[in-house]
Design a protein around this motif. Structure first.
Motif, PDB file in Angstrom:
ATOM      1  N   VAL A  33       0.939  -1.177   0.172  1.00 43.45           N
ATOM      2  CA  VAL A  33      -0.144   0.156  -0.093  1.00 43.45           C
ATOM      3  C   VAL A  33       0.825   1.138   0.122  1.00 43.45           C
ATOM      4  CG1 VAL A  33      -1.615   1.236   1.392  1.00 43.45           C
ATOM      5  CG2 VAL A  33      -1.928  -1.293   1.015  1.00 43.45           C
ATOM      6  N   THR A  34       1.888   1.238   0.769  1.00 47.35           N
ATOM      7  CA  THR A  34       2.801   2.376   1.017  1.00 47.35           C
ATOM      8  C   THR A  34       3.494   2.646  -0.553  1.00 47.35           C
ATOM      9  OG1 THR A  34       3.302   2.042   3.108  1.00 47.35           O
ATOM     10  CG2 THR A  34       4.990   3.367   1.947  1.00 47.35           C
ATOM     11  N   LEU A  35       3.739   1.586  -0.994  1.00 47.73           N
ATOM     12  CA  LEU A  35       4.610   1.619  -2.390  1.00 47.73           C
ATOM     13  C   LEU A  35       3.453   2.360  -3.411  1.00 47.73           C
ATOM     14  CD1 LEU A  35       7.053  -1.284  -2.615  1.00 47.73           C
ATOM     15  CD2 LEU A  35       7.756   1.176  -2.214  1.00 47.73           C
ATOM     16  N   ALA A  36       2.566   1.696  -3.345  1.00 45.45           N
ATOM     17  CA  ALA A  36       1.420   2.270  -4.447  1.00 45.45           C
ATOM     18  C   ALA A  36       1.161   3.624  -4.171  1.00 45.45           C
ATOM     19  CB  ALA A  36       0.001   1.420  -4.259  1.00 45.45           C
ATOM     20  N   GLY A  37       1.009   4.200  -2.809  1.00 44.79           N
ATOM     21  CA  GLY A  37       0.836   5.576  -2.480  1.00 44.79           C
ATOM     22  C   GLY A  37       2.061   6.257  -2.868  1.00 44.79           C
ATOM     23  N   GLN A  38       2.980   5.919  -2.758  1.00 40.60           N
ATOM     24  CA  GLN A  38       4.275   6.792  -3.115  1.00 40.60           C
ATOM     25  C   GLN A  38       4.704   6.674  -4.569  1.00 40.60           C
ATOM     26  OE1 GLN A  38       5.717   8.606  -0.834  1.00 40.60           O
ATOM     27  NE2 GLN A  38       4.107   7.669   0.429  1.00 40.60           N
ATOM     28  N   GLY A  39       4.110   5.524  -5.155  1.00 35.94           N
ATOM     29  CA  GLY A  39       4.119   5.709  -6.590  1.00 35.94           C
ATOM     30  C   GLY A  39       3.195   6.827  -7.277  1.00 35.94           C
ATOM     31  N   VAL A  40       1.976   7.197  -6.597  1.00 36.34           N
ATOM     32  CA  VAL A  40       1.100   8.105  -7.062  1.00 36.34           C
ATOM     33  C   VAL A  40       2.070   9.369  -6.738  1.00 36.34           C
ATOM     34  CG1 VAL A  40      -0.935   9.266  -6.562  1.00 36.34           C
ATOM     35  CG2 VAL A  40      -0.792   6.689  -6.423  1.00 36.34           C
ATOM     36  N   ARG A  41       2.498   9.573  -5.467  1.00 37.77           N
ATOM     37  CA  ARG A  41       3.333  10.598  -5.367  1.00 37.77           C
ATOM     38  C   ARG A  41       4.303  11.124  -6.207  1.00 37.77           C
ATOM     39  NH1 ARG A  41       4.903  11.803   0.644  1.00 37.77           N
ATOM     40  NH2 ARG A  41       4.897  13.933  -0.225  1.00 37.77           N
ATOM     41  N   LEU A  42       4.962   9.956  -6.617  1.00 37.32           N
ATOM     42  CA  LEU A  42       5.994  10.011  -7.465  1.00 37.32           C
ATOM     43  C   LEU A  42       5.509  10.615  -8.935  1.00 37.32           C
ATOM     44  CD1 LEU A  42       8.881   9.431  -8.437  1.00 37.32           C
ATOM     45  CD2 LEU A  42       8.382   7.208  -8.857  1.00 37.32           C
ATOM     46  N   ALA A  43       4.533  10.060  -9.176  1.00 32.44           N
ATOM     47  CA  ALA A  43       3.851  10.737 -10.468  1.00 32.44           C
ATOM     48  C   ALA A  43       3.670  12.158 -10.580  1.00 32.44           C
ATOM     49  CB  ALA A  43       2.522   9.733 -10.940  1.00 32.44           C
ATOM     50  N   VAL A  44       3.011  12.705  -9.293  1.00 29.27           N
ATOM     51  CA  VAL A  44       2.642  13.936  -9.152  1.00 29.27           C
ATOM     52  C   VAL A  44       3.946  14.650  -9.077  1.00 29.27           C
ATOM     53  CG1 VAL A  44       1.853  15.607  -7.289  1.00 29.27           C
ATOM     54  CG2 VAL A  44       0.663  13.356  -7.742  1.00 29.27           C
ATOM     55  N   ILE A  47      -3.169   7.353   2.136  1.00 30.16           N
ATOM     56  CA  ILE A  47      -4.027   8.453   1.492  1.00 30.16           C
ATOM     57  C   ILE A  47      -3.734   9.850   1.856  1.00 30.16           C
ATOM     58  CG2 ILE A  47      -6.468   9.317   1.580  1.00 30.16           C
ATOM     59  CD1 ILE A  47      -7.308   6.462   1.573  1.00 30.16           C
ATOM     60  N   VAL A  48      -3.277   9.802   3.251  1.00 33.74           N
ATOM     61  CA  VAL A  48      -2.813  11.176   3.995  1.00 33.74           C
ATOM     62  C   VAL A  48      -1.566  11.692   3.436  1.00 33.74           C
ATOM     63  CG1 VAL A  48      -2.055  12.166   6.074  1.00 33.74           C
ATOM     64  CG2 VAL A  48      -4.127  10.632   6.142  1.00 33.74           C
ATOM     65  N   ASP A  49      -0.779  10.722   3.024  1.00 35.94           N
ATOM     66  CA  ASP A  49       0.509  11.056   2.352  1.00 35.94           C
ATOM     67  C   ASP A  49       0.509  11.571   1.004  1.00 35.94           C
ATOM     68  OD1 ASP A  49       1.984  10.811   4.784  1.00 35.94           O
ATOM     69  OD2 ASP A  49       2.969   8.795   4.128  1.00 35.94           O
ATOM     70  N   THR A  50      -0.538  10.911   0.247  1.00 31.95           N
ATOM     71  CA  THR A  50      -0.730  11.273  -1.337  1.00 31.95           C
ATOM     72  C   THR A  50      -1.568  12.179  -1.633  1.00 31.95           C
ATOM     73  OG1 THR A  50      -0.424   8.818  -1.518  1.00 31.95           O
ATOM     74  CG2 THR A  50      -1.322   9.915  -3.390  1.00 31.95           C
ATOM     75  N   ALA A  51      -2.765  12.278  -1.165  1.00 35.73           N
ATOM     76  CA  ALA A  51      -3.971  13.269  -1.464  1.00 35.73           C
ATOM     77  C   ALA A  51      -3.429  14.594  -1.514  1.00 35.73           C
ATOM     78  CB  ALA A  51      -5.061  13.043  -0.877  1.00 35.73           C
TER      79      ALA A  51
END
Length: 485
Positions: free
Chosen positions: A17-28, A150-154
């Motif tokens: 889950v963490t890596l998935a969230g960070q993947g989104v942050r990486l894309a951002v 979610i808190v880290d990504t959104a």
């Protein structure tokens, strides 16, 4: 299901889950770099790099190491959580006032008048972050990794939108300042909602001395590390000016994206699990080996690809006007490999509660890195980048030895594991990228094709070559492992 299976599954689930969230942050972050690098100048980014140097120090003091101290706690009372909340909130408020008052002095020191209003506005962030610290720590302590992701990504997504809008409107550094404030405000709101916890008033029943003692050792270590990580920005900003710093800071940010978005968040997943298994040596070592492969080796592969494909990659992300970044990023990324591999020692100190030993080591090792970086200042940004990598390479070897002595970590095994990973994955990926981009003129095609080839090589090694298969199996084995009670 045994505790071993439960922890293993939670570790894997949390990491996924963490890596998935960070993947989104990486894309951002990639979108941010692509868009903002074309809307703002190197001077704007250089000024913001100086602001973020102050932010990093303020964040360190504001957190005080208490978030990790709470995350590793198995039992904590409501009164203790309330007192910790008010400590972090007070620290955030004090740092906000201190930064606002120090802004004129810092602007004068660096001979950059825009720093004054930038720092004064950014000071609001510290209060927001101080209030949100224990909400995020509570989510982390309960191992609710989906909510934490979610808190880290959104907030980063909202911050990106705000930054782009203001960059289009103003075309200057205020876009970067607004991004920081918007991200902090959104993170506070979401963390408070997701934590499902409300702090009470401070009271004497909630004794937090144990948390503070643990955090104090960690704070000292992180304080020394802060100076090491930021001495390059300070030196270049003072001696070379914001334009040169802007180019270097872009290269350094590109270096730090994998570390910040993958390695640092994994710490929040790994440390609570390692803490609960530290008394079971076999299981603990299994987690360490798996963590080194899933974190350190994986990041090293990314850096190796980045070194080989740096020219077309930077052209795509930042644009032709940032071509001078290429050799700087390549030099920095070598050090990034050693920083990624050294993450396991940080986990070992935190999990075993030996933060004081880590602090003592930092008193010796971090000045060596600083000396290496400062030695490169006369040679400009590239010289600083080379000094950075030399310092962290030496630091990795010394750190593994010291950590093994003080925490009981089988450092020799991990060094051999890292060497095997470099031979099987890291060096071949660099060679594939470096050679491939020489024969393909189109930047997009060059990056995509060499990435596919590199990924194919890694898949081949992981599924066919016996040493590679054993390394990957170590991660899977964590889930099935049943240690002795």
């Amino acid at each position: 299901m045994t505790n071993g299976e439960s922890y293993g599954r939670r570790a894997l689930g949390g990491a996924s889950v963490t890596l998935a969230g960070q993947g989104v942050r990486l894309a951002v972050l990639l979108v941010t770099n692509v868009v903002l690098s074309r809307l703002l100048s190197p001077t704007d980014f250089g000024l913001m790099a100086l602001v973020l140097t102050v932010v990093a120090l303020g964040d360190l003091i504001r957190d005080f190491g208490l978030s990790i101290s709470v995350a590793r706690a198995v039992d904590i009372s409501r009164d203790q959580k309330a007192n910790l909340f008010w400590v972090n909130t007070a620290l955030g408020g004090l740092i906000a006032v201190a930064v606002a008052l120090a802004a004129p002095v810092l602007a004068h020191l660096f001979s950059q008048p825009p720093l004054r209003p930038m720092l004064q506005v950014t000071s609001i962030y510290f209060l927001l972050a101080g209030i949100s610290t224990q909400f995020r720590a509570e989510i982390n302590r309960r191992l609710e990794f989906t909510r934490l992701a979610i808190v880290d990504t959104a907030p980063s997504i909202l911050g990106l939108g705000v930054a782009i809008a203001i960059a289009v409107w103003t075309g200057n550094y205020w876009a970067l300042v607004a991004q920081q404030i918007a991200t902090g405000a959104t993170m506070l709101l979401m963390a408070a909602v997701m934590a499902s916890w409300r702090p009470g008033l401070p009271n004497r029943k909630g004794d937090i001395r144990e948390f503070v003692r643990y955090a104090a050792g960690l704070l000292g270590t992180q304080g020394i590390a802060y100076f090491t990580r930021n001495v390059d920005n300070i030196a270049l900003g003072y001696f070379a000016g914001p334009a040169a710093l802007g180019v270097y800071s872009r290269a350094y940010q590109l270096l730090m994206v994998p570390l910040n978005q993958i390695s640092a968040p994994l710490t929040r997943v790994v440390v609570p699990i390692l803490t609960r298994t530290a008394s079971q040596p076999d299981r603990y070592e299994n987690y360490m080996r798996a963590g080194q492969l899933g974190g350190g080796i994986f990041l090293s592969i990314l850096y190796a690809f980045g070194i080989g494909a740096a020219a077309p990659l930077i052209q795509l992300v930042f644009g032709a006007q940032w071509g001078s970044m290429v050799p700087i990023f390549q030099a920095l990324a070598v050090g990034g490999i050693f920083r990624a591999l050294n993450q396991v020692t940080f986990w070992a100190y935190l999990a075993t509660g030996k933060t004081t030993e880590q602090f003592r080591f930092y008193l010796i090792s971090q000045p060596l890195i600083v000396i290496a970086i400062i030695a490169g200042v006369p040679f400009g940004a590239f010289g600083v980048a080379v000094g950075h990598s030399v310092g962290y390479a030496v630091n990795w070897l010394i750190s593994m030895w010291w950590c093994g002595r003080k925490t009981g970590l089988r450092a020799g095994h991990l060094v051999l594991n890292a060497t095997a990973g470099a031979a099987l994955f890291v060096v071949p990926v660099w060679a594939i990228a470096a050679v491939g981009v020489q024969f393909i003129a189109n930047d997009v095609v060059a990056v995509l094709s060499t990435f596919v080839l590199a990924a194919g090589w890694c898949a081949l090694v992981a599924t066919v070559v016996p040493p590679g298969k054993r390394m990957v199996a170590s991660v899977r084995g964590v889930i099935r492992f049943r240690g002795k009670r």
